[in-house]
Design an enzyme around this catalytic site. Structure first.
Site, mmCIF file in Angstrom:
data_model
loop_
_atom_site.group_PDB
_atom_site.id
_atom_site.type_symbol
_atom_site.label_atom_id
_atom_site.label_comp_id
_atom_site.label_asym_id
_atom_site.label_seq_id
_atom_site.Cartn_x
_atom_site.Cartn_y
_atom_site.Cartn_z
ATOM 1 N N CYS A 203 0.990 -1.058 0.144
ATOM 2 C CA CYS A 203 0.052 -0.034 0.075
ATOM 3 C C CYS A 203 0.880 1.350 -0.074
ATOM 4 O O CYS A 203 1.545 1.273 -0.853
ATOM 5 C CB CYS A 203 -0.909 0.039 1.279
ATOM 6 N N GLU B 16 -1.269 -8.336 5.078
ATOM 7 C CA GLU B 16 -0.972 -8.738 6.428
ATOM 8 C C GLU B 16 -2.310 -8.798 6.911
ATOM 9 O O GLU B 16 -2.596 -9.332 8.216
ATOM 10 C CB GLU B 16 -0.174 -7.827 7.074
ATOM 11 N N HIS C 8 -3.514 -4.927 1.319
ATOM 12 C CA HIS C 8 -2.786 -5.405 2.746
ATOM 13 C C HIS C 8 -2.927 -6.515 3.236
ATOM 14 O O HIS C 8 -3.810 -7.227 3.563
ATOM 15 C CB HIS C 8 -3.730 -4.672 3.903
HETATM 16 N N1 GLN Z 1 -3.461 6.441 0.395
HETATM 17 C C1 GLN Z 1 -2.203 6.058 1.348
HETATM 18 C C2 GLN Z 1 -0.970 6.797 0.820
HETATM 19 O O1 GLN Z 1 -0.948 6.934 -0.540
HETATM 20 C C3 GLN Z 1 -1.979 4.855 1.376
HETATM 21 C C4 GLN Z 1 -2.992 4.061 2.319
HETATM 22 C C5 GLN Z 1 -2.554 2.892 2.859
HETATM 23 O O2 GLN Z 1 -1.418 2.458 3.260
HETATM 24 N N2 GLN Z 1 -3.481 1.781 3.528
HETATM 25 O O3 GLN Z 1 -0.185 7.302 1.713
#
Ligand code: GLN
Length: 200
Positions: free
Chosen positions: A89, A182, A180
């Site tokens: 992410c 995890e 995610h």
């Molecule tokens: N939108 C977040 C970002 O770009 C990432 C979101 C997340 O890690 N769940 O920093």
């Protein structure tokens, strides 16, 4: 914290922001399933990277994590890190050569162009069963303000895509995931990563 096969497989979890304990648990489970031996430790400073085969960069806020890795001196050390990186992410944003936001100083380790928050805001977070190359049945993925990659360089293997949005890639020892892993009760992607970095 220890798993048990004689393969040197120490894994670090970048612990500056984000859901560190879930990542530790997921790697512990994946390691046990593979019968590995090694240590899983939080990484807060450059010394913590010593002896690691892999480093997970958790989700969180990529602008914040980017600032924190510079402040802690981890930026240069992670750029020089010889192991594999499991970027999830916000981690996927930070590892990209083009993070799609000028406020982010990226690690530039995977050649791809990112669109942040590609599916909308927090309330647009969702779960989906996605096909991932190398897995024989769909993976239940949890997307939270997720980014996507919209372009990848040659040599970056796209392993999952939702429409035009690339949500999982492999590049050498590294993996980047928009979701995610995890939080899913499924360690198959962790195992692909471990098998790759440890040459299993
Ligand atoms: N939108 C977040 C970002 O770009 C990432 C979101 C997340 O890690 N769940 O920093």
């Amino acid at each position: 914290m220890n798993y048990s096969r004689t393969v040197a497989g120490n894994i670090g979890i970048l612990a500056l922001q984000g859901d560190v304990s879930e990542h530790i648990k997921a790697f512990e489970r994946a390691g046990q399933e593979l019968g590995l031996q090694g240590e899983i430790r939080p990484v807060k400073s450059p010394n913590d990277l010593t002896g690691l085969a892999g480093l997970a960069i958790p989700g969180g806020e990529s602008t914040t994590i980017s600032k924190l890795i510079i402040k802690t001196g981890l930026f240069e050390s992670i750029c020089r890190f010889k192991g594999g990186i499991f970027a999830t992410c916000a981690g996927m944003v930070i590892i990209a050569t083009d993070p799609g936001d000028p406020r982010i100083v990226s690690l530039g380790l995977i050649g791809m162009k990112i669109e942040r928050n590609a599916f909308g805001s927090q309330k647009d977070s969702f779960e989906a069963d996605i096909n991932v190359k190398g897995l024989d049945f769909p993976y239940h993925a949890i997307f939270i303000r997720a980014p996507v990659a919209i372009e990848c360089d040659n040599g970056v293997e796209v392993i999952s895509q939702i429409g035009r949005g690339i949500v999982a890639v492999r590049s050498g020892k590294h993996m980047a995931l928009a979701f995610h892993p995890e939080l899913s009760n499924d360690t198959r992607i962790h195992r692909i990563f471990l098998e790759n970095i440890l040459d299993l």
